[in-house]
Every structure is written in structure tokens, then in C-alpha cells.
Write a protein that holds these residues in place. Structure first.
Motif, mmCIF file in Angstrom:
data_model
loop_
_atom_site.group_PDB
_atom_site.id
_atom_site.type_symbol
_atom_site.label_atom_id
_atom_site.label_comp_id
_atom_site.label_asym_id
_atom_site.label_seq_id
_atom_site.Cartn_x
_atom_site.Cartn_y
_atom_site.Cartn_z
ATOM 1 N N THR A 43 26.863 0.714 17.647
ATOM 2 C CA THR A 43 25.961 1.564 18.290
ATOM 3 C C THR A 43 24.579 0.963 18.253
ATOM 4 O OG1 THR A 43 25.326 2.494 15.848
ATOM 5 C CG2 THR A 43 27.071 3.576 17.132
ATOM 6 N N ASN B 108 26.239 8.698 19.214
ATOM 7 C CA ASN B 108 27.115 9.808 18.710
ATOM 8 C C ASN B 108 28.415 9.718 19.596
ATOM 9 O OD1 ASN B 108 27.055 11.360 16.810
ATOM 10 N ND2 ASN B 108 26.501 13.185 17.837
ATOM 11 N N ASN C 192 30.402 6.960 18.287
ATOM 12 C CA ASN C 192 31.135 7.465 17.103
ATOM 13 C C ASN C 192 32.449 8.329 17.412
ATOM 14 O OD1 ASN C 192 29.333 5.887 15.562
ATOM 15 N ND2 ASN C 192 27.896 7.624 15.485
ATOM 16 N N SER D 294 26.364 6.621 11.565
ATOM 17 C CA SER D 294 27.694 6.113 12.282
ATOM 18 C C SER D 294 28.818 6.092 11.279
ATOM 19 C CB SER D 294 27.616 4.898 13.198
ATOM 20 O OG SER D 294 28.670 4.423 13.349
#
Length: 265
Positions: free
Chosen positions: A165, A174, A177, A200
Motif C-alpha cells: 500500500t 483499502n 487490502n 493494512s
């Protein structure tokens, strides 16, 4: 699926890993945390045989890779997919050709089968209709998706994520993830995530280890890390500048600066 047994690694006189031991179960998502320079990236390189330990064993799917020569390591590496921190896409190739590259390099499939596999991963990663786009036309988050598609194109059993990330805004981070979790559940992949991103980590990990000075100082589940009163874990999770993670160089510098202040007073 993966086991490190008393693994040591030094570069010249600098000892990076000092007896590292851990196990990662098949299908598990395993996060490796630690400050910069603690040995996280070295651990990934050892895992894929790009580096050899000074001593210790590294077992991948029942095979001690420290005893393998290049041909044996090549077979082991087929089990791995790798998501690079930078994405590492080739700007001269469009998305379709970037994703197809590992299959073409290894000459494992005829071209028609390669194109079928590319379409499959484009759909999985939500990249349908982008096959002819060039990397320069994509946002950072979309580049990470393409890199992830390339990482799974050979249907690996293990994916290594190096700071997945980094450089992404919170919304796109997000999204990545959720993709990591979805791929693990859909493809039954074993995931190893190296990251500094605590949000994360808590989203994607089943278990976590925290490295410090080449050793595991803490391990546990995300819930155990969230609620832990341990000063090492609290400092890392909260990102506080002061705490037990201060190393000798930082302490010596602080003492030096403090001494100068006292002299000036």
C-alpha cells in the motif's frame, strides 16, 4: 508451507538476522513488521533463494532450499508470485503484455492459452477492457492491480507482498487490502506481507511477527497486537517517536545533543 529454522544472515560485519525462526501455514496470511533495516526484505530474498543464509534452514513446502543449486531453486521459485513495492511494470508494454510476460518468458503455454489466462486475471482484478492501456495512463492504485495480476498469472502457491500500500491514498490502499484478502480466499494462496501500514496489517493478516535487530521480539494475531500493553507493540502500532525501539545510534545522538544543551546552559 514455509519454515525458517535458526536463520542467520550477515553482510560483511553487519549481522542482519540473528537466529530467525518461524512457521507459516498453508493458506495463511502472515505479516512481517519492523523498522527500516530490521531484515524484512532480506527475509523475503532468503525465502525465494535469492540470498543464502550463513547458517540455518529454510523449508519451502517440505524442501530445504538452502541445499539446492540453481535448477532446484528455479523449481521452488515457480511456487512464488511477487508484488514489488514499485509495481515494476515495463512502461514499453501495454497492460496485456505486462501481465503475460512471466508466461512468455518461461514458455510454459501456447499463445492462445496465455491470452486466456490474461483475460482470467484481468477479470479477477477488475481490469477488464484495460488490456491495451499503457502503464503511464494508469493511477498508482491501478498499477498495483496490474502488478498483482502479473503476480498471480502463473497461479503461484505463495505471494510475497513488499509494502503493497506504499504511495497509495487511503481509499486505494483499502481496495488493495481487500484484493489481498479476496485472492487468499478465492485462490487459497499463502500470503506473506511486509509492511509498515498498521491498518493494512490488521485487515489482511492472520498472524504477525515484529522484528527488531534481526530477531522476532513479538508475535501474535491482529487482535493481540491491537490490545497489547507491550511497549514495543504500542510504539510501533501508534508510531510514537519515543519508546523502546530507539536504537543505540539514536540514544547516543540524543545524549550528545543533551550534553551540548547542558554546556550551553
Amino acid at each position: 508451507m514455509i519454515e525458517f529454522i535458526d536463520v542467520h544472515k550477515s553482510f560483511n560485519s553487519h549481522e542482519v538476522l540473528k537466529g530467525l525462526s518461524f512457521k507459516i501455514n498453508r493458506g495463511e496470511s502472515f505479516a512481517i513488521l519492523g523498522r527500516s533495516g530490521c531484515g524484512k526484505s532480506v527475509t523475503l530474498k532468503l525465502m525465494t533463494g535469492l540470498l543464502k543464509p550463513d547458517r540455518g534452514q529454510i523449508i519451502i513446502d517440505g524442501i530445504d532450499i538452502t541445499k539446492l543449486e540453481n535448477s532446484g531453486l528455479a523449481k521452488i521459485r515457480k511456487k512464488f508470485g511477487f508484488l514489488f513495492q514499485s509495481g515494476a511494470l515495463l512502461n514499453s508494454l501495454n497492460i496485456e503484455n505486462n501481465i503475460a510476460l512471466p508466461l512468455r518468458e518461461h514458455k510454459e503455454l501456447p499463445e492462445a492459452a496465455i491470452m486466456e489466462r490474461v483475460k482470467e486475471v484481468l477479470n479477477i482484478l477488475g481490469l477488464k477492457h484495460l488490456e491495451h492501456v499503457m502503464p503511464a495512463e494508469l493511477s498508482g492504485g491501478m498499477k498495483k492491480r496490474v502488478s498483482l495480476a502479473r503476480a498471480i498469472i502463473r497461479r503461484p502457491e505463495i505471494i510475497l507482498y513488499d509494502e503493497p500500500t506504499t504511495g497509495l491514498d487511503p481509499i486505494m490502499a483499502n481496495v488493495i487490502n481487500h484484493l489481498i484478502v479476496d485472492l487468499r480466499e478465492r485462490l487459497k494462496i499463502t500470503s506473506v506481507v511486509v509492511t509498515h501500514d498498521m491498518k493494512s496489517t490488521f485487515m489482511v493478516a492472520d498472524r504477525i511477527i515484529l522484528l527488531y535487530r534481526g530477531q522476532i521480539i513479538r508475535s501474535g494475531t491482529p487482535d493481540e497486537f491491537k490490545d497489547s500493553p507491550d511497549p514495543f507493540i504500542k510504539q510501533f502500532v501508534l508510531g510514537e517517536p519515543k519508546g523502546p525501539f530507539q536504537d543505540e545510534d539514536e540514544l547516543k545522538l540524543q545524549e550528545k545533543l543533551t550534553g551540548k544543551k547542558e554546556e550551553n546552559n
